[in-house]
Design an enzyme around this catalytic site. Structure first.
Site: not given
Ligand code: NAD
Length: 457
Positions: A158, A233, A267, A359
């Site tokens: 997906k 992750e 990331c 982040e």
């Protein structure tokens, strides 16, 4: 469960033009896909290892033949620079090749026991669900898909709502390469609908999720309910630690692209630049022109180093972290349509400020001074994340000490590299669970079965 279908609009982030409209899958679509996948998986696992390896190598070859087309599609739907996009398509090919090499080497063990023979079998899990983010749509899809297929599983992928096109094209190329029908299916759709249906489906044995820590936690909780296997992750807030004994020029000149690559939507972006106080001013003097000269613009132009952000939502999010008069260094960005934000380095930042700990996922870094090695390690670890980081020093002992002390899964010394398909990748703390890539990638998609055969019967 939702049975409502939706339309996903795919925009070119550099122009805001609609480039495609894709139907989003419903939970019912997921149900049907799982049935087809289970059937395909049983036939795939029954093939000889050599045949499965050959099929994956053919898939890699077809991806290679369509490398430029896939790269252009990535530029259009994700705003990636063409140079990066070519690397990404090449990464898919390389992953398939590497995984193909593992099929015939997926060995169990023979363990000495009295009274018989003990062997372990590595068996495929069955149907694996891969839920991918928008920031590296192609490579991250392949990180889960290639080893899962190689280990004998079927995959339902997906992709993220905003970037389904390269994934859909990869599914077509898999068929063109001769992979069995329904072995690798792509279901674009909304996270809480199609993604959630994969997570909750009893016929899906494992979820490989890459995305935000917030959603990762929800998925882990749902998987826990079913003791479903899961690899996560997640986010990062990685340090770039520059000691006074380092090659300061090399550290300063390489720092911009360590957090500006992919417009900071990475990331592993080194967004906390920690600099020893004695070289702090010198570092900033060198950093400023390097940031200001980064070429931001049309991602299809070969000279462009940084493109737009993915969406209006992301632009609003990044903007919320940076007030216009905050002290620091700023690069340039185009005006007009497109989701543009200039390269930004903030100085004089409180280490506890939102921008220093959360982040941002945009082209924004902070620079913080430190006094000594102990403080550098403390600052580096002062985050809930632990994905990657860089250490700049000419002292080998210090490089090793700090590498051991920083709690993160992927460190690099005197460089910013972190992702190679043949070395392991993954996060400490809230950056994730499990590892992808590297020599053990296939075993993450197997169950170990122990069989004892008596010699005394
Ligand atoms: P996101 O969590 O919003 O979405 C990721 C994927 O999950 C998308 O496909 C989305 O549709 C799906 N999803 C959303 N809600 C869901 C739900 N309830 N159930 C099932 N699926 C759901 O993340 P994003 O904004 O697309 O990606 C950015 C994030 O990804 C950043 O935090 C970044 O650090 C992280 N990331 C991590 C790595 C890594 O390897 N550690 C790599 C790339 C990106």
């Amino acid at each position: 469960m939702s049975y409502e279908s939706c339309e996903l609009q795919v925009l070119n982030p550099a122009t805001e033009e609609v480039v495609a409209t894709v139907r989003g899958a419903t939970a019912q679509d997921v149900d049907a896909a799982v049935v087809r996948a289970a059937d395909a998986q049983a036939r795939w696992a029954a093939l000889s290892p050599a045949d499965r390896a050959r099929a994956l190598r053919r898939f890699a070859a077809v991806v290679d033949e369509h490398l430029e087309e896939l790269a252009r599609l990535e530029v259009t739907e994700a705003g990636h620079t063409i140079g990066n996009a070519r690397w990404e398509a090449g990464n898919v090919r390389d992953l398939l090749d590497y995984a193909a090499g593992g099929v015939e080497r997926l060995n169990g063990r023979q363990i000495p026991v009295p009274g018989g023979l003990d062997v372990t079998l590595l068996e495929p899990l069955g149907v694996v669900g891969v839920i991918a983010p928008w920031n590296f749509p192609m490579p991250i899809a392949a990180w889960g898909t290639a080893p899962a297929l190689a280990a004998g599983n079927a995959v339902i992928l997906k992709p993220a709502e905003t970037t389904p096109l390269t994934a859909l094209r990869l599914a077509e190329l898999a068929l063109e390469a001769g992979l069995p029908e329904h072995l690798f299916q792509v279901l674009p759709g909304e996270g809480p609908v199609a993604g959630n249906a994969l997570v909750e489906h009893p016929g899906v044995a494992k979820i490989v999720f890459t995305g935000s820590t917030r959603v990762g936690k929800q998925i882990m909780a749902k998987c826990a309910d079913r003791v479903k296997r899961v690899t996560l992750e997640l986010g990062g807030k990685s340090p770039n630690i520059v000691f006074a004994d380092a090659d300061i020029e090399a550290a300063a000149l390489s720092a911009p692209m360590s957090f500006l690559d992919n417009s900071g939507q990475d990331c592993c972006a080194r967004t906390r630049i920690l600099v020893q106080r004695t070289v702090y001013d010198r570092f900033l003097e060198l950093l400023a022109p390097a940031v200001e000269s980064v070429v931001v613009g049309d991602p299809a132009d070969e000279k462009t180093q940084m493109g737009p952000l993915i969406s209006k939502t992301q632009l609003e999010r990044v903007t919320s972290y940076v007030s216009g008069d905050a002290p620091g260094i700023r690069g340039t960005a185009p005006e007009g349509p497109g989701f543009w934000f200039p390269p930004t380095v903030l100085t004089e930042v409180d280490p506890h400020a939102r921008v220093a700990v959360e982040e941002v996922f945009g082209p924004v870094a902070v620079v913080l001074p430190f006094e000594d090695e102990a403080e550098a390690v403390r600052l580096a670890n002062a985050t809930e994340y632990g994905l990657s980081g860089s250490i700049w020093t000419r002292d080998v002992g210090r490089a090793l000490r700090v590498s051991q002390a920083v709690r993160a899964g992927n460190l690099s010394v005197n460089s910013h590299s972190s992702v190679r398909y043949w070395t392991p990748f993954g996060g400490y703390k809230q950056s994730g669970l499990g590892r992808e890539l590297g020599p053990d990638a296939l075993t993450a998609f197997t169950e170990t079965k122990n069989v004892f055969i008596s010699t005394e019967a």
